[in-house]
Design a protein around this motif. Structure first.
Motif, short mmCIF file in Angstrom:
data_model
loop_
_atom_site.label_atom_id
_atom_site.label_comp_id
_atom_site.label_asym_id
_atom_site.label_seq_id
_atom_site.Cartn_x
_atom_site.Cartn_y
_atom_site.Cartn_z
N PRO A 137 0.83 -1.34 -0.11
CA PRO A 137 -0.06 0.07 -0.07
C PRO A 137 0.76 1.28 0.04
CG PRO A 137 -0.75 -1.56 1.70
CD PRO A 137 0.48 -2.16 1.05
N TYR A 138 2.03 1.14 0.81
CA TYR A 138 2.88 2.38 0.78
C TYR A 138 3.35 2.48 -0.64
CZ TYR A 138 2.13 2.38 5.58
OH TYR A 138 1.61 2.32 6.92
N PHE A 139 3.94 1.58 -1.46
CA PHE A 139 4.55 1.60 -2.65
C PHE A 139 3.40 2.29 -3.65
CE2 PHE A 139 7.62 -1.89 -1.71
CZ PHE A 139 8.47 -1.14 -1.21
N LYS A 140 2.27 1.75 -3.57
CA LYS A 140 1.33 2.32 -4.40
C LYS A 140 0.83 3.80 -4.19
CE LYS A 140 -2.94 0.86 -6.57
NZ LYS A 140 -3.85 -0.26 -6.55
N GLU A 141 0.97 4.22 -2.91
CA GLU A 141 0.60 5.50 -2.75
C GLU A 141 1.77 6.40 -3.11
OE1 GLU A 141 0.00 8.25 1.42
OE2 GLU A 141 -0.26 6.27 1.40
N TYR A 142 2.96 6.07 -2.65
CA TYR A 142 4.20 6.99 -3.01
C TYR A 142 4.85 6.92 -4.41
CZ TYR A 142 3.75 8.12 1.81
OH TYR A 142 3.39 8.53 3.16
N PHE A 143 4.41 5.99 -5.15
CA PHE A 143 5.43 5.63 -6.63
C PHE A 143 4.24 5.59 -7.56
CE2 PHE A 143 8.17 2.86 -3.87
CZ PHE A 143 9.32 3.88 -3.72
N SER A 144 4.57 6.06 -8.65
CA SER A 144 4.07 6.05 -10.02
C SER A 144 3.33 4.65 -10.27
CB SER A 144 4.57 6.49 -11.12
OG SER A 144 5.59 5.16 -11.41
N GLU A 145 2.25 4.49 -10.97
CA GLU A 145 1.55 3.36 -11.22
C GLU A 145 2.45 2.37 -12.01
OE1 GLU A 145 -1.40 0.62 -11.12
OE2 GLU A 145 -1.60 2.78 -10.33
N ALA A 146 3.47 2.88 -12.87
CA ALA A 146 4.23 1.97 -13.61
C ALA A 146 5.26 1.61 -12.76
CB ALA A 146 5.05 2.92 -14.83
N PHE A 147 6.02 2.33 -11.79
CA PHE A 147 6.94 1.67 -10.83
C PHE A 147 6.58 0.81 -9.96
CE2 PHE A 147 10.05 2.02 -7.41
CZ PHE A 147 11.08 1.59 -8.19
N TYR A 148 5.14 1.25 -9.44
CA TYR A 148 4.38 0.25 -8.54
C TYR A 148 4.18 -1.27 -9.17
CZ TYR A 148 0.69 -2.11 -5.76
OH TYR A 148 0.09 -2.91 -5.19
N THR A 149 3.90 -1.05 -10.42
CA THR A 149 3.58 -2.41 -11.24
C THR A 149 5.24 -3.38 -11.31
OG1 THR A 149 1.77 -1.26 -12.26
CG2 THR A 149 2.70 -3.35 -13.14
N TYR A 150 6.06 -2.38 -11.86
CA TYR A 150 7.31 -3.11 -11.80
C TYR A 150 7.87 -3.64 -10.43
CZ TYR A 150 12.50 -3.14 -11.67
OH TYR A 150 13.77 -3.77 -11.65
N ILE A 151 7.58 -2.86 -9.31
CA ILE A 151 7.72 -3.59 -7.87
C ILE A 151 7.35 -4.83 -7.90
CG2 ILE A 151 7.57 -3.14 -5.47
CD1 ILE A 151 8.28 -0.24 -6.02
N LEU A 152 5.74 -4.69 -8.06
CA LEU A 152 4.99 -5.95 -8.02
C LEU A 152 5.52 -7.21 -8.93
CD1 LEU A 152 2.52 -6.82 -6.20
CD2 LEU A 152 0.79 -6.10 -8.04
N ILE A 153 5.53 -6.91 -9.99
CA ILE A 153 6.02 -7.87 -11.07
C ILE A 153 7.61 -8.57 -10.60
CG2 ILE A 153 6.61 -8.57 -13.26
CD1 ILE A 153 4.24 -6.58 -14.25
N SER A 154 8.42 -7.53 -10.57
CA SER A 154 9.87 -8.00 -10.03
C SER A 154 9.74 -8.76 -8.87
CB SER A 154 10.81 -6.92 -10.11
OG SER A 154 10.47 -5.96 -9.23
N GLY A 155 8.99 -8.33 -7.65
CA GLY A 155 9.06 -8.87 -6.55
C GLY A 155 8.37 -10.43 -6.47
N VAL A 156 7.41 -10.69 -7.41
CA VAL A 156 7.03 -11.86 -7.65
C VAL A 156 7.76 -12.69 -8.19
CG1 VAL A 156 5.07 -13.12 -8.78
CG2 VAL A 156 4.41 -11.18 -7.49
N ILE A 157 8.38 -12.20 -9.35
CA ILE A 157 9.34 -13.15 -10.28
C ILE A 157 10.52 -13.32 -9.44
CG2 ILE A 157 10.98 -13.09 -12.23
CD1 ILE A 157 8.86 -11.27 -13.54
N SER A 158 11.13 -12.60 -8.57
CA SER A 158 12.21 -12.71 -7.78
C SER A 158 11.85 -13.68 -6.63
CB SER A 158 12.76 -11.51 -7.11
OG SER A 158 13.06 -10.47 -7.98
N LEU A 159 10.72 -14.01 -6.15
CA LEU A 159 10.17 -14.56 -5.16
C LEU A 159 10.06 -16.18 -5.67
CD1 LEU A 159 9.84 -15.15 -2.10
CD2 LEU A 159 7.44 -14.75 -2.58
N LEU A 160 9.69 -16.02 -6.88
CA LEU A 160 9.51 -17.41 -7.69
C LEU A 160 10.78 -17.98 -7.98
CD1 LEU A 160 6.41 -16.76 -9.85
CD2 LEU A 160 6.48 -18.05 -7.84
#
Length: 183
Positions: A137-160
């Protein structure tokens, strides 16, 4: 020096308990130890990055973002401690035992590793995921939509990717334990 001591100990033993030579076991032990050191290094770098970020940005006030960071750092730190303990314990036993004793010790060691891999590691991953979830929620609030999406996707890919590496190492450890149990 360590190899010479180990070779001398094992050469005086009966070779009927194992199809492995001392050189084979030393090679396997070094390969696994190097893999553990790589894991420790990756987890340690992640912890350092999270700590730097936490002190630079996050700890201005207490909130769920800080809780998420602390959960992520704690879960990785616990895993690092377990890996260091595992490496140290195995190396100290390798040098001090004869072949028969070490063979029995390896069986016990890999059974303990299975418990770590099947109980503690999933708990660490779950705690890490919960911590990451608290940050979103903090990432979504403070970062742009594109960067938030990048964090979400890269976080999931890294964890996988990390989970795939963990599964691969568990499979290798299970195979080695099966080989030890055959002998």
């Amino acid at each position: 020096m360590e190899n010479d001591h180990l070779n001398k100990l094992w050469e005086i033993q009966d070779n009927d308990i194992s199809n492995y030579t001392s050189k084979d076991i030393i090679t396997k032990a070094k390969k696994q130890r190097n893999g553990q050191y790589i894991s420790i290094t990756i987890m340690s770098l992640t912890v350092v990055i999270l700590i730097i970020y936490a002190f630079y940005v996050a700890f201005n006030e207490w909130n769920t973002f800080n809780l998420g960071l602390i959960l992520m750092i704690s879960s990785l730190t616990l895993r690092i401690i377990l890996e260091f303990y595992s490496v140290y314990r195995k190396e100290s036993q390798l040098i001090s035992m004869a072949q028969k004793s070490y063979h029995a010790y390896l069986k016990k060691y890999y059974k303990t590793r299975l418990m770590i891999n099947y109980v503690i590691t999933p708990v660490c991953i779950a705690v890490y995921l919960f911590g990451f979830y608290l940050l979103l929620p903090y990432f979504k609030e403070y970062f742009s939509e594109a960067f938030y999406t990048y964090i979400l996707i890269s976080g999931v890919i890294s964890l996988l990717g990390v989970i795939a590496i963990i599964i691969y190492s568990i499979i290798k450890e299970q195979r080695f334990l099966k080989q030890l149990n055959k002998n």
